[in-house]
Structures are given as structure tokens and as C-alpha cells.
Design a protein around this motif. Structure first.
Motif, PDB file in Angstrom:
ATOM      1  N   MET A  65       0.846  -1.181   0.000  1.00  0.00           N
ATOM      2  CA  MET A  65       0.000   0.000   0.000  1.00  0.00           C
ATOM      3  C   MET A  65       0.896   1.250   0.000  1.00  0.00           C
ATOM      4  N   PRO A  66       0.637   2.221  -0.887  1.00  0.00           N
ATOM      5  CA  PRO A  66       1.483   3.410  -0.943  1.00  0.00           C
ATOM      6  C   PRO A  66       1.328   4.282   0.305  1.00  0.00           C
ATOM      7  N   VAL A  67       2.411   4.945   0.662  1.00  0.00           N
ATOM      8  CA  VAL A  67       2.393   5.854   1.797  1.00  0.00           C
ATOM      9  C   VAL A  67       1.890   7.211   1.313  1.00  0.00           C
ATOM     10  N   ILE A  68       0.908   7.759   2.013  1.00  0.00           N
ATOM     11  CA  ILE A  68       0.365   9.060   1.652  1.00  0.00           C
ATOM     12  C   ILE A  68       0.948  10.104   2.591  1.00  0.00           C
ATOM     13  N   GLU A  69       1.593  11.110   2.005  1.00  0.00           N
ATOM     14  CA  GLU A  69       2.193  12.172   2.796  1.00  0.00           C
ATOM     15  C   GLU A  69       1.120  13.125   3.314  1.00  0.00           C
ATOM     16  N   THR A  70       1.387  13.704   4.466  1.00  0.00           N
ATOM     17  CA  THR A  70       0.532  14.784   4.925  1.00  0.00           C
ATOM     18  C   THR A  70       0.877  16.027   4.122  1.00  0.00           C
ATOM     19  N   THR A  71       0.017  17.023   4.166  1.00  0.00           N
ATOM     20  CA  THR A  71       0.300  18.276   3.454  1.00  0.00           C
ATOM     21  C   THR A  71       1.591  18.882   3.968  1.00  0.00           C
ATOM     22  N   ALA A  72       1.791  18.861   5.278  1.00  0.00           N
ATOM     23  CA  ALA A  72       3.008  19.440   5.861  1.00  0.00           C
ATOM     24  C   ALA A  72       4.249  18.717   5.353  1.00  0.00           C
ATOM     25  N   GLU A  73       4.196  17.391   5.261  1.00  0.00           N
ATOM     26  CA  GLU A  73       5.333  16.619   4.755  1.00  0.00           C
ATOM     27  C   GLU A  73       5.601  16.941   3.284  1.00  0.00           C
ATOM     28  N   MET A  74       4.522  17.042   2.503  1.00  0.00           N
ATOM     29  CA  MET A  74       4.662  17.350   1.078  1.00  0.00           C
ATOM     30  C   MET A  74       5.289  18.727   0.884  1.00  0.00           C
ATOM     31  N   VAL A  75       4.809  19.711   1.650  1.00  0.00           N
ATOM     32  CA  VAL A  75       5.332  21.071   1.528  1.00  0.00           C
ATOM     33  C   VAL A  75       6.790  21.120   1.941  1.00  0.00           C
ATOM     34  N   LYS A  76       7.139  20.457   3.047  1.00  0.00           N
ATOM     35  CA  LYS A  76       8.538  20.439   3.491  1.00  0.00           C
ATOM     36  C   LYS A  76       9.434  19.808   2.437  1.00  0.00           C
ATOM     37  N   LYS A  77       9.020  18.689   1.888  1.00  0.00           N
ATOM     38  CA  LYS A  77       9.805  18.006   0.860  1.00  0.00           C
ATOM     39  C   LYS A  77       9.965  18.898  -0.378  1.00  0.00           C
ATOM     40  N   SER A  78       8.894  19.571  -0.769  1.00  0.00           N
ATOM     41  CA  SER A  78       8.947  20.453  -1.946  1.00  0.00           C
ATOM     42  C   SER A  78       9.918  21.606  -1.725  1.00  0.00           C
ATOM     43  N   TYR A  79       9.846  22.217  -0.558  1.00  0.00           N
ATOM     44  CA  TYR A  79      10.724  23.358  -0.295  1.00  0.00           C
ATOM     45  C   TYR A  79      12.175  22.939  -0.068  1.00  0.00           C
ATOM     46  N   ASP A  80      12.393  21.766   0.493  1.00  0.00           N
ATOM     47  CA  ASP A  80      13.761  21.261   0.617  1.00  0.00           C
ATOM     48  C   ASP A  80      14.369  21.055  -0.770  1.00  0.00           C
ATOM     49  N   LYS A  81      13.591  20.456  -1.678  1.00  0.00           N
ATOM     50  CA  LYS A  81      14.062  20.223  -3.045  1.00  0.00           C
ATOM     51  C   LYS A  81      14.306  21.553  -3.752  1.00  0.00           C
ATOM     52  N   MET A  82      13.423  22.524  -3.548  1.00  0.00           N
ATOM     53  CA  MET A  82      13.590  23.835  -4.178  1.00  0.00           C
ATOM     54  C   MET A  82      14.870  24.511  -3.686  1.00  0.00           C
ATOM     55  N   ARG A  83      15.127  24.446  -2.390  1.00  0.00           N
ATOM     56  CA  ARG A  83      16.354  25.040  -1.835  1.00  0.00           C
ATOM     57  C   ARG A  83      17.604  24.371  -2.411  1.00  0.00           C
ATOM     58  N   GLN A  84      17.578  23.052  -2.515  1.00  0.00           N
ATOM     59  CA  GLN A  84      18.718  22.320  -3.095  1.00  0.00           C
ATOM     60  C   GLN A  84      18.945  22.741  -4.549  1.00  0.00           C
ATOM     61  N   ASN A  85      17.871  22.824  -5.309  1.00  0.00           N
ATOM     62  CA  ASN A  85      17.989  23.241  -6.710  1.00  0.00           C
ATOM     63  C   ASN A  85      18.556  24.656  -6.814  1.00  0.00           C
ATOM     64  N   LEU A  86      18.080  25.565  -5.969  1.00  0.00           N
ATOM     65  CA  LEU A  86      18.541  26.953  -6.036  1.00  0.00           C
ATOM     66  C   LEU A  86      20.002  27.089  -5.640  1.00  0.00           C
ATOM     67  N   GLU A  87      20.491  26.263  -4.733  1.00  0.00           N
ATOM     68  CA  GLU A  87      21.919  26.272  -4.393  1.00  0.00           C
ATOM     69  C   GLU A  87      22.754  25.949  -5.628  1.00  0.00           C
ATOM     70  N   VAL A  88      22.335  24.945  -6.370  1.00  0.00           N
ATOM     71  CA  VAL A  88      23.051  24.544  -7.587  1.00  0.00           C
ATOM     72  C   VAL A  88      22.988  25.661  -8.630  1.00  0.00           C
ATOM     73  N   VAL A  89      21.802  26.214  -8.842  1.00  0.00           N
ATOM     74  CA  VAL A  89      21.608  27.257  -9.857  1.00  0.00           C
ATOM     75  C   VAL A  89      22.406  28.507  -9.508  1.00  0.00           C
ATOM     76  N   ARG A  90      22.389  28.914  -8.237  1.00  0.00           N
ATOM     77  CA  ARG A  90      23.148  30.106  -7.817  1.00  0.00           C
ATOM     78  C   ARG A  90      24.638  29.930  -8.100  1.00  0.00           C
TER      79      ARG A  90
END
Length: 156
Positions: free
Chosen positions: A1-26
């Protein structure tokens, strides 16, 4: 059965990925980024190898979510169906608010919209269920307010 993230978990994961991407781009661009660049480039699929020169390539993006309003979601869902993909790959929602016209008052206007747009709303609801898209029925809220309250501001 797939694990369903909470909204808070999804948002944290999204923003962590965005920060990582921006470090590379900068590091690659070696300059400050505009807000638009932070939003777009923060969602790159592969920031290490993405062509970043304007006009030289296409951006491969990974959006966090897709929010559609009823007036344009119809065509988007038809195109999605033609692609023969069984379910959405990012959280997606349809918000039925743009086809409600203000004439006499909220209750009467909502009733009129439900009558006039019955076929559209039925299509959007059934196809949303089929493809795993969240469906906000007419009267559930205005997309701009609902989306902005459930999506934090872009990373600095």
C-alpha cells in the motif's frame, strides 16, 4: 500500500528540493536571482545539467502541484486523457469558481451556475475522480484564495 504524505510533509519536501535546486543554480549563474527565477529554476528536474542560457534550450520542470480552474481545466483534462496516462503524477486540483457569474447574490448566482454549467461540472467531477485529481465543487471557494492559503510563499 502506498504511503500518503501529509500536506506538511509534502510542503517540506517540496521546499527542501527547491532550496537544493537553487543552491546549484546560484553556483552555476554566480549572481542573485529574481523572484521569478527562484520560482521557476527552483523546480528544475536536473539543475546540474540544465541549459540555463536564455533562448538556448527548454526547461525540464517538476512542479509541486497543479491547480486548475473550471473554465480551462476542461481542455487540460481532455489533453491529459488523450495522453493515456492513468493518473496524475503531482497533486492536482480543479476549482469550480470561474464559471459562476455574479448577478443577484451568492445563493441565486450559485444555483444558476449549477444549472447552466451542469454538464461541465459533471465532466470535471467524474474525470477528476478517474485521474486522481482533487475536485472543489462550485461554491467551495475561489481558487486564488484557496490555493494561496494552502501554498506557502516561494523560498528566498
Amino acid at each position: 500500500m502506498p504511503v500518503i504524505e501529509t500536506t506538511a510533509e509534502m510542503v517540506k519536501k517540496s521546499y527542501d528540493k527547491m532550496r537544493q535546486n537553487l543552491e546549484v543554480v546560484r553556483k552555476r549563474l554566480n549572481r542573485p536571482l529574481t523572484l521569478a527565477e527562484k520560482i521557476v529554476l527552483g523546480h528544475l528536474d536536473k539543475p546540474e545539467s540544465q541549459e540555463l542560457s536564455i533562448g538556448k534550450g527548454f526547461l525540464d520542470l517538476r512542479p509541486d502541484r497543479v491547480a486548475m480552474q473550471d473554465a480551462t481545466a476542461q481542455m487540460a483534462i481532455l489533453q491529459f486523457a488523450q495522453a493515456q496516462i492513468p493518473t496524475v503524477r503531482v497533486p492536482s486540483t480543479v476549482h469550480c469558481d470561474h464559471l459562476i457569474q455574479a448577478y443577484t447574490g451568492s445563493a441565486a448566482d450559485l444555483a444558476r451556475a449549477n444549472d447552466v454549467n451542469k454538464e461541465v461540472y459533471s465532466f470535471l467531477e467524474s474525470s477528476s475522480q478517474k485521474f486522481g485529481i482533487g475536485f472543489w465543487k462550485p461554491g467551495a471557494g475561489i481558487i486564488h484564495q484557496v490555493s494561496s492559503r494552502t501554498t506557502p510563499s516561494p523560498a528566498a
